[in-house]
Design an enzyme around this catalytic site. Structure first.
Site, PDB file in Angstrom:
ATOM      1  N   GLY A 111      -1.266   1.634  -1.744  1.00 64.41           N
ATOM      2  CA  GLY A 111      -1.478   1.734  -3.187  1.00 64.41           C
ATOM      3  C   GLY A 111      -2.431   0.650  -3.671  1.00 64.41           C
ATOM      4  O   GLY A 111      -3.361   0.253  -2.963  1.00 64.41           O
ATOM      5  N   SER A 112      -2.140   0.129  -4.854  1.00 66.63           N
ATOM      6  CA  SER A 112      -3.081  -0.807  -5.476  1.00 66.63           C
ATOM      7  C   SER A 112      -3.163  -2.155  -4.777  1.00 66.63           C
ATOM      8  O   SER A 112      -4.073  -2.938  -5.042  1.00 66.63           O
ATOM      9  CB  SER A 112      -2.698  -1.018  -6.942  1.00 66.63           C
ATOM     10  OG  SER A 112      -2.769   0.207  -7.629  1.00 66.63           O
ATOM     11  N   THR A 113      -2.196  -2.450  -3.879  1.00 64.46           N
ATOM     12  CA  THR A 113      -2.313  -3.722  -3.155  1.00 64.46           C
ATOM     13  C   THR A 113      -3.551  -3.703  -2.260  1.00 64.46           C
ATOM     14  O   THR A 113      -3.968  -4.733  -1.741  1.00 64.46           O
ATOM     15  CB  THR A 113      -1.070  -3.997  -2.267  1.00 64.46           C
ATOM     16  OG1 THR A 113      -0.940  -2.936  -1.314  1.00 64.46           O
ATOM     17  CG2 THR A 113       0.187  -4.060  -3.101  1.00 64.46           C
TER      18      THR A 113
END
Lengths: 364, 633
Positions: B329-331
């Site tokens: 995801g956004s990590t």
């Protein structure tokens, strides 16, 4: 035609020795069959060894002795160079540096020295026949000690012992004075602590174990205890061929090689031991007779040394198996499994035959 | 004259020689006579004695199991050790009626059907001459009761034996692993390795975790006792013993207390946390929730416990940190941003206008939505990370192209095994055109790349990989292999072998670019950032990135009606390192079905960092079992 060819082939084969050797070899094969757990493979392998060794014996018997005296010095020098080679670049197997890898084969130069040392000494003393002085003996002793030290530090106590013995026999038979003998005995006794310090731990252990085998019953004393049990349980008449429990129940180590006598003694008993000892004594007796009748000092000394080396093999092996000598790696001549010892011993026997059958040629 | 001298000397020589030969001959006869006497003594006089000895000659070699090495955390807290306990053992060859004996014994101490089964199994394995345990861990009273009645039970004895124990039970259970009974599979493996002999008479082997991976070090070398037995098989005495060599001790990079704090911080959530020391690659904590009690396995786990563990929908036996694959995801965005800067596809000042969605140019106008419906307005790289703007990264991904992403980000360890010293790691997935062709025999579409920009699509990573990548980022591109074991202490010499933290590689990164990404990540935890709440009043520079991943179930997870709702929630992710100006710890957190990264994952990170950097204990503290009551070795 065939008869003549045969006659030519056996011309230099001494019948007495040949008969005794054959008898011992057959006894060896019979014992080996039992000791190896009835392995035909082992027996076949030994038969091949025997054939090779007999061929070498035949060749040795046919070589006139003056040829042999010529190679004495080169053989010794080569042997010494190889021993130094072993010390510098030898292969380590089981913690001992005994082998030299020549790329195509691995050789153990100490085996060569068993023949080369008596040969060289006999040749050396022969050159000074009749005027041997103390310095000759001193030099002779040095010629023995140098290779022995090299072999002892490999370490290979058994071979060092045999080479020392072979050299000593020549010195003794050449007339080493009794005074010096006694002196040597004293010096030897005095140098025991020094020798002791040179021994490896396992060798010391073997000596200590000899004095009291029960102190380390499963370590260094294990061989001796197990072989003595085999011997003792065999009794007077033995348990019979293939019936030795000690050997067959895996209690006995190295039972086809150095400890084959334990298998023999267990299965054939004291009666069998007597037979074996008589055969050995006859070989030794014949060898001494050949030595006594040998034409030159060289052949005399050589014949005597070979005969006594044979005796040493037999005595040390039977002594260690029955527990009166320390366990050193010495095979029972003509009985133990293994090509190297067979070749060495039969080569010696071949030389004896040559000394005997060529004596008239030299005398005339 | 010469001639006469020679003749005379020759004669004399021959005479002396023959004299000496005669002496030698006499000596030979003497020597053989000595042998003969010896033969007579041994073979005739002592024949009976040796005959008996030969009949009774039974020497057995009884293996002695070595002490297994200890496992200690970086501060010396014991994670695995051995304790001695009484066992009641039977030597079958000395017992007449085995059934009756066991019956009689059960009158003195409790013998469960399970005990009987294990005894039966060991008996069938055929260690006739050795003693076989019928009951383990007798208490003092039971031991005393048997001792009084010992005389009634020939062939039964009490022995003190060592058992493996994990004093902290569930804490770090996936790291430490456990030992268990040697299976047929294990036996085959040991035979192939040629080490089967070292396992004679022992019935356990490392199965999972460090116990498995460091089996050779922990195991030690089996010793032997040569036992002489009489004709009845009763041992008479020990003739020789070769002492066993104890296994080596492992000291971990792991901090048990930190591990405990992290595990507690998860509360009832399932998930995983991996914390790595960036400067060494040492694993400070490795959480997989829920855990299990490794003590259950030591003497063979019973069916009820096994079923409970094996069939639980929570899959406590799975090591999520190494084996769970999730879309990052956004990590993933900080890594994307760094890639954009390094490859020159984005300048820090470059700004886009975010309407809340991204339209794929030339791709038939396919629309990719931002998580924020109205969009973030004008967005540069800094803001894209701080507010986690999807639209920015959709465009960046398209500009970079999948192969550039695959190539550059691959350097951070995505899609590869990290090489951690625990077995069972999976390699995740960092896709490429080539991969898709091979896997699906399909062409790569530009649309596939867009999703990768926000860590979705085909992209999959383990929590360990995320932590590893974060540590590399925190470490300015220097790559250290993640490792749990820091030191191995030789049990014989006490010599310590340190697992050297040598950098495995170094990614050439511009300091300036790293600083930009780093500054943005610091602002993530500050007011205005997505993890502002978790970063509130942090006393250190706290760099992080939140993430949310759409659910892709773990392998083997079953559909279950009652939990469908909860289990369809998104996974919450968070990566962080701190202090950002001198990173001491880098971590990745995944909370399964935790919703948003900011709300569940980031607070866990805050607790862990507060404890590790400030020593601040989280509420409520639970004491960790220390060495005190345990007898080691």
């Amino acid at each position: 035609m065939i008869n003549r060819l045969l006659a030519y082939l056996v011309k230099h084969i001494d019948r007495y020795l040949m008969g005794l050797v054959a008898a011992l070899l057959v006894m060896g094969l019979i014992t080996l069959f039992s000791a190896s757990g009835e392995s035909f493979e082992r027996v076949t392998g030994q038969i091949i060894n025997i054939c090779a060794a007999l061929t070498i014996m035949w060749i040795a018997a046919n070589v006139p002795l003056h040829y042999l005296s010529r190679i004495a010095l080169p053989l010794y020098v080569v042997g010494l160079v190889l021993l130094v080679g072993v010390a510098v670049a030898g292969e380590v197997v089981n913690g001992a540096r005994r082998w030299l890898n020549l790329g195509f084969t691995r050789i153990q130069p100490s085996e060569l020295m068993k023949i080369a040392v008596p040969l060289l000494l006999a040749w050396y003393f022969d050159r000074y026949e009749a005027i041997l002085k103390t310095r000759n003996f001193v030099l002779g002793a040095v010629l023995v000690i140098v290779p022995v030290l090299l072999i002892a530090r490999q370490p290979d106590l058994g071979t060092a012992l045999l080479v020392t013995a072979a050299g000593f026999y020549v010195l003794f038979l050449a007339g080493l004075s009794w005074k010096i003998l006694v002196g040597l005995g004293l010096v030897g006794g005095a140098s025991l602590p020094f020798l002791w310090s040179m021994l490896h731990d396992y060798q010391r252990q073997r000596v200590l174990t000899l004095l009291d085998p029960s102190q380390d019953p499963l370590g260094a004393g294990y061989h001796t205890i197990q072989s003595t049990i085999a011997l003792g349980s065999g009794g007077f008449f033995g348990k019979g061929w293939l019936n030795g429990t000690q050997a067959h129940l895996d209690f006995l180590p190295e039972r086809t090689t150095d400890f084959i006598f334990a298998v023999y003694a267990e299965e054939f008993g004291m009666v069998g031991n007597l037979v074996l000892m008589v055969l050995f004594l006859l070989v030794i007796g014949r060898g001494l007779v050949i030595a006594a009748n040998a034409p030159t000092l060289f052949t005399r000394l050589l014949a005597g040394a070979i005969t006594l080396t044979f005796f040493t093999y037999a005595f040390v092996n039977m002594g260690m198996v029955s527990g009166i000598l320390p366990v050193v790696g010495v095979p029972l001549p003509l009985i133990s499994y293994g090509g190297t010892s067979l070749v060495t011993i039969l080569f010696g026997i071949g030389l004896l035959m040559s000394i005997h059958t060529h004596r008239r040629l030299v005398q005339t | 004259m010469n001639r006469t001298v020679e003749l005379r000397d020759h004669q004399r020589e021959l005479y002396y020689f023959q004299l000496r030969l005669a002496i030698v001959g006499g000596a030979v006869l003497c020597a053989f006579f000595v042998l003969l006497v010896r033969f007579f003594y041994v073979q005739v006089i002592q024949h009976e004695y040796y005959h008996t000895l030969a009949e009774q000659n039974r020497i057995f070699i009884v293996p002695v199991v070595p002490n297994r090495g200890l496992i200690l955390d970086r501060n010396g807290v014991v994670l695995a050790h051995n304790f001695a306990a009484y066992t009641l053992e039977i030597t079958p060859s000395l017992v007449g009626d085995l059934e009756q004996t066991i019956m009689d014994l059960s009158g003195l101490v409790e013998i469960t059907p399970k005990d009987r089964k294990r005894f039966q199994k060991l008996l069938e394995e055929g260690h006739d001459f050795a003693s076989i345990p019928i009951r383990t861990r007798l208490n003092d009273e039971e031991a005393a009761r048997f001792a009084v009645n010992n005389y009634r039970f020939p062939g039964v004895e009490i022995n003190a034996r060592l058992f493996r124990h994990y004093p902290n039970a569930e804490i770090a259970s996936h790291v430490v692993g456990y030992i268990g009974r040697i299976s047929d599979n294990d036996v085959d493996k040991l035979r192939n390795q040629g080490t089967a002999a070292n396992y004679s008479a022992s019935d356990y082997i490392g199965k999972v975790g460090l116990e498995q991976r460091y089996e050779t070090e922990l195991r030690g070398v089996t010793g032997y006792e040569h036992v002489e037995t009489d004709a009845n098989g009763k041992s008479v005495r020990t003739l020789r013993s070769i002492l066993p060599v104890s296994g080596n001790n492992l000291t971990l990079a792991l901090d048990a207390r930190l591990q405990q704090v992290a595990e507690q911080a998860f509360g009832e959530h399932r998930g995983s946390l991996v914390a790595i020391e960036p400067s060494t690659g040492g694993v400070l904590a490795l959480v997989s929730k829920p855990g299990f009690d490794p003590n259950l396995f030591v003497e063979g786990i019973d069916p009820q416990n096994w079923d409970a563990l094996n069939n639980s929908p929570d899959h406590p036996l799975n090591n999520r940190a190494l084996q769970g694959v999730y879309p990052p995801g956004s990590t993933f965005k900080p890594f994307m941003a760094l890639t954009g800067l390094e490859l020159g596809k984005r300048k820090p000042g470059f700004t886009i206008s975010d309407p809340g969605y991204f339209v794929l140019s030339g791709g038939g106008g396919h629309v990719y939505r931002d998580w924020k419906a109205g969009g973030h307005g004008m967005v540069d790289l800094h803001k894209a990370i701080v507010q986690s703007c999807d639209t920015y990264f959709y465009g960046l991904a398209q500009d970079l192209g999948i192969d550039a992403i695959h190539q550059f980000i691959g350097q951070f360890g995505f899609g590869k095994f990290t090489g951690i010293d625990i077995d069972g790691e999976v390699d995740g997935l960092l896709p490429s055109q080539e991969w898709k062709q091979k896997r699906f025999q399909q062409k790569w579409f530009v649309g596939d790349t867009i999703s990768i920009g926000v860590g979705q699509g085909y992209m999959l990573a383990t929590p360990l990989q995320l932590a590893f990548a974060t540590a590399i980022l925190a470490n300015d591109g220097r790559v250290f292999r993640p490792h749990v074991v820091r030191q191995i202490q030789d049990s014989q010499t006490d010599a310590i072998t340190i697992i050297e933290p040598q950098p495995r590689a170094e990614i050439p990164l511009s300091t300036e670019n790293v600083k930009r990404v780093r500054d943005a990540m610091i602002d993530v935890t500050r007011p205005g950032g997505t993890a502002a709440w978790a970063g509130l009043n942090a006393k250190y520079l706290f760099a992080g990135k939140t993430g949310t991943a759409q659910v892709i179930g773990m392998k083997g997870q079953k559909y279950e009606e009652s939990k469908v709702n909860e289990r369809h929630r998104d996974h919450a992710l968070f990566i962080a390192y701190a202090p950002a100006d001198d990173p001491k710890i880098a971590l990745a957190i995944l909370v399964e079905n935790g919703g948003h990264g900011a709300s569940t994952a980031a607070p866990i990170a805050r607790q862990v960092l507060d404890y590790y950097l400030l020593g601040k204990e989280p509420p409520p503290p639970k004491p960790i079992a220390k060495e005190e009551e345990q007898e080691n070795d």
